[in-house]
Every structure is written in C-alpha cells, then in structure tokens.
Design an enzyme around this catalytic site. Structure first.
Site, PDB file in Angstrom:
ATOM      1  N   LYS A 144       0.823  -1.199   0.000  1.00 39.80           N
ATOM      2  CA  LYS A 144       0.000   0.000   0.000  1.00 39.80           C
ATOM      3  C   LYS A 144       0.864   1.258   0.000  1.00 39.80           C
ATOM      4  CE  LYS A 144      -4.369  -1.403   0.235  1.00 39.80           C
ATOM      5  NZ  LYS A 144      -5.429  -0.948  -0.696  1.00 39.80           N
TER       6      LYS A 144
ATOM      7  N   LYS B  47      -1.612  -6.961 -12.459  1.00 38.01           N
ATOM      8  CA  LYS B  47      -2.951  -7.494 -12.323  1.00 38.01           C
ATOM      9  C   LYS B  47      -3.986  -6.395 -12.545  1.00 38.01           C
ATOM     10  CE  LYS B  47      -3.707  -7.001  -7.330  1.00 38.01           C
ATOM     11  NZ  LYS B  47      -4.063  -7.712  -6.097  1.00 38.01           N
TER      12      LYS B  47
ATOM     13  N   LYS C 207      -8.499  -1.246 -10.240  1.00 39.43           N
ATOM     14  CA  LYS C 207      -9.167   0.038 -10.447  1.00 39.43           C
ATOM     15  C   LYS C 207      -8.239   1.213 -10.221  1.00 39.43           C
ATOM     16  CE  LYS C 207     -14.000  -1.111  -9.559  1.00 39.43           C
ATOM     17  NZ  LYS C 207     -15.203  -0.783  -8.768  1.00 39.43           N
TER      18      LYS C 207
END
Length: 502
Positions: free
Chosen positions: A276, A367, A370
């Site tokens: 993250k 991958k 969004k």
C-alpha cells in the site's frame, strides 16, 4: 527314578517387552521412512472441519526412544481412522546447573551438568471423542520407558460441527472482471454446491476501506453498489448471509481483544502495508521513512481481518493466492488465543480459487486493478456491450501473426486466452491450438462477445436493483446484519467468558 517333565509350552503368545521390541527393530532392516509413509498413505484421514480435538506432547531425554514411540502413536491413530498430523518437533528444553564439590570458589571445585529434553507434538483434528480416548488409553497401556506423555483434549460440544464459510470484499464500487473471476463467481459456486447445514457469510468490509482516506459520499455510494453487485452475480439472501461489516460491532470488539495477543514482529513481516505504501518487500519498522508514512490502521489490517473470520467461527475461507499470507496470520492468531484462553476458535482452512489472476488489458504484466490510470485497462461488470468490445479491441498484445500461449514471452495474448478459458471451460493450450491460424482480431472479437453475453444478465440485474425505489437492498442488508450479529454474539459470549469479562 522318575524324571521331572518340562512344563508344556503355553499356547498364548508371549508379549515382548519394549526393550526386546526396540532391539529387534534395530537389528532387522527396516524400510526407509519415505517408503513406510507410502504404504501408510491409504490409512490417512484428512480433517474436514479442522477443529482441534487432542494435542499429545511426548517428552524424552533420548531421541531414539522418542522417535520410536511417536511413530508407534501415529500408526495407532491411523488404524483407529483418526485424522492425525505429526510428529512435529518442538523446541528443546535445556536445563543447566552447577554443583559445588568443595567450599573453595574456583572452577575446579565446581561440576557442571546439562540435561536436554526433546519434544514432539502429535495433533488430532475432527476425531470422535471416544476414538481419541481409546487411542490415549492404548498409548498409556503400552507406554514406552523414558517417554513422558501430556495430552490436552478439547471439547467442542458448544461449537457447530457444520462448515462455516466466510469471505469479504472491500467497497470500491462495481467490481471488475478480476474480482468476479477470482472471488465472486467462486462464492456463488460455493453457495450452490454447499451441503445442508453449511453456513455462508459474505461481508462488505467497509471498515477495511478506511485504511486509506475516503470521501464520505463516494464511500456511501460504493457500499450500495458493491452490495447490489453481490446480489446481481447470484448470491441468494435466503441461503447466504450478506451484510456490512460496520453494522456488526462484534468485529471491532474482537479486533481489540486479538490485538492484545497479536505479534508486532509477525505484523511487520506482512506485505499488505508495504504494498500500500509502495515499499520494497524487505522494508521494516526500523526504516524511518516507512514509520513516518505508516498508520496504525493499515499496520493492524491483518488483525481486523482475523477478527472478521474468527468472530463467525469460520472453518473455510475462499481466498486468492495473494491472500494466503493473511489467512495464515488468522490461523496463527486463533492458535495463540486458544493456547492462552482455551479452545474457542477453529483453525480456518483456505479455499484457493482455481481462477488464474486476471491481468490488466493495457499492462499485462500487472494485475487488473481500479487504481490504474487508464480506464481501458479493466472490464467493469456493468460495462455495456460497446464498452466491452472497445476495451478488448484496444487490449495490448504484440505484432506476431500467429496465436500461441506463452505467458512469459507474450503476456498480452496469454492474458486474453486465460480470460477466455474461464468462460469457455477449455484449457489455454486448447484455445491457442484452435486459434493458431486465426488473427488476433478474431480472438478479440470472440472474447468480447463471450464476455458481453455472460455479463449481460449481471448488468441487467444490477441496474434493476440500483434503480429500485422500494428499499429492497436496505431490507436485505438489515436481514443479513441481524443474522450476522446473532452469530457473532454467540462467539463473543464464549470469548468474554474465557478471558474473564463475564
């Protein structure tokens, strides 16, 4: 003169002492352990629910005696048809002491001693209590000299014996094709194939979404869109419990309790917070740059995830391959809690989705996500037929004329073939062989048509749910929240009794 006759030999076989058995085993040639394991394979039983029933710890000062009796105990469990695992080596216990030989204080007047205790752990899961007691009684009867035994037998009468399946999805709006193939379609399959008595819990984990800053109005819309999508893909509210995570307070309550036993070292090795923050995998808390950007919510994310699973006493969790590490943390947390407070939580097992990871249409080495800047990199489940054809036709491939399946050299073409195989049912090699003489345009047209036909029903169902003005979605959410609360409160009552809050 009469001679005394020798007594007639007894017809009953003589029971050999352990020393004789061990000597005969050492003298005779034995098959290697790997070969023995091959012969014993038909006797093995795999646990179905993963509920711990008995932990047997063996201790000895002699490795030879310990290994011999551990092998004997495992074989006995096999013949009783008990799901057994082990023997697992446990840390050795080393004891040292000094004995003075005289009143003078110097090294030569002291004698040092050391004693090392070796240990092995044998576990029984899902075994019938009577069979476990018979196994322990048999081992006590044939106890081996120099080997101590300590058994912890757990009682799970208060826990359900049926399977409980739990999984969750973050509210990021309408899911994309990767979410559908990797998770949502697997949920529907599990629901339709579940046996009677299996409980299914599917949650929109909106608290997890707060680990990064969110816009309040946007998050509110995303929650509704994600909930509508779960219904549209085929989840039945009458068969599965669908609910918002934030509506069940037991999730956060158990989260805090688990924080008291979770390991900071274990959490620091998790990859979620590193990815993250876009940090390398070898980053740690000693890095000042990482500490300045890291927030407690993101760092403790796996603990809340463990609470989500354990508060519903889930026995099985469908996850992707990239989430296996988080499930291992949940299993470790459940084991740590059970070790301190007693057997409360089952050990959840992973159900790995057979679907391969769906890659981005514009960058096939990444991958599908969004977060990608190009909207053409992903297929949203509610995309129109025209949008699907445009995105597939614009997918990045290569300039080779033939079609082959080579994920390393031709990742773009391989990604299209893999997506088609999910809906076609054939292997990637079979599809590549069929289209080997066709053009890439023909492959893309066929894939776009297949996707559009499959997603059309989901799209129409979603639009009807979102446009419904009768509060149908709210009523389903409230129904699911009530069922989830009732189930979670049963767990929390046992937890509070175990830790002393009740």
């Amino acid at each position: 003169m009469l001679r005394s006759r020798d007594p007639a030999p007894s017809s009953e076989p003589r029971v050999k002492e352990w020393s004789e058995r061990l000597d005969s085993v050492v003298q005779k040639a034995r098959l290697p352990r790997s070969v023995q394991a091959l012969y014993l394979r038909p006797l093995r039983r795999k646990p179905e629910f993963g509920l711990p029933v008995c932990d047997l710890q063996l201790r000895s000062y002699s490795v030879r005696n310990l290994e011999f009796f551990a092998d004997f105990a495992v074989r006995a469990a096999y013949y009783l048809k008990l799901p057994v695992s082990g023997p697992v080596p446990l840390p050795r216990i080393v004891e040292r002491w000094t004995f003075p030989r005289s009143n003078f204080v110097h090294k030569k007047s002291q004698e040092n001693f050391e004693r090392i205790t070796v240990r092995r752990l044998i576990q029984i899961k899902d075994g019938h209590p009577q069979a476990v007691q018979a196994w322990l009684a048999f081992l006590r009867k044939h106890a081996f000299y120099g080997v101590g035994m300590k058994a912890n037998v757990w009682d799970h009468e208060s826990l359900a014996t049926n399977q409980t399946i739990f999984s969750g999805i973050q509210p990021t709006g309408v899911p994309h094709l990767g979410n559908y193939l990797g998770a949502l379609r697997e949920w529907v399959r599990l629901q339709n194939a579940a046996k009677e008595g299996t409980r299914l819990f599917f949650s929109i984990v909106d608290l997890h979404a707060l680990t990064v800053p969110q816009d309040a109005s946007q998050l509110r819309n995303w929650r509704k869109e994600t909930f509508a999508t779960l219904i549209a893909v085929g989840l039945d509210p009458n068969r599965s419990t669908i609910f918002y995570q934030s509506a069940v307070q037991a999730h956060t309550e158990l989260f805090w309790i688990l924080c008291t036993i979770a390991s900071m070292g274990y959490l620091s090795r998790m990859t979620q917070w590193k990815s993250k923050l876009q940090l390398p995998d070898n980053a740690n808390l000693e890095d000042s740059a990482a500490r300045s950007r890291l927030r407690l919510g993101l760092f403790s994310y796996p603990v809340l995830q463990a609470a989500d699973i354990l508060v519903h006493r889930a026995t099985h969790v469908p996850v992707g391959e990239d989430q296996r590490q988080h499930l291992e943390f949940s299993r470790n947390t459940a084991s740590s809690f059970n070790h301190v407070y007693g057997p409360i939580f089952p050990s959840p097992e992973a159900i790995i989705s057979p679907a391969k990871r769906v890659m981005s249409l514009k960058e096939p080495t990444l991958k599908m996500s969004k977060s990608h800047a190009d909207r053409r990199s992903r297929i949203i489940l509610t995309d129109s037929r025209e949008d699907i054809f445009k995105k597939i036709n614009a997918a990045l491939t290569d300039s080779e004329l033939t079609i082959t399946y080579d994920p390393v050299r031709r990742p773009g073409v391989a990604n299209l073939i893999e997506i088609l195989s999910h809906f076609d049912g054939r292997s990637c090699d079979e599809i590549a062989m069929e289209y080997r003489s066709a053009s890439l345009r023909a492959l893309k047209e066929h894939l776009a048509g297949t996707l559009s036909d499959h997603l059309e029903g989901i799209r129409e169902k979603y639009l009807s749910l979102v446009g419904d003005q009768t509060d149908y979605l709210d009523s389903i959410a409230e129904q699911g929240c009530k069922a989830a609360r009732a189930n979670a409160e049963l767990t929390m009552e046992q937890v509070k009794v175990a830790i002393g809050l009740i």
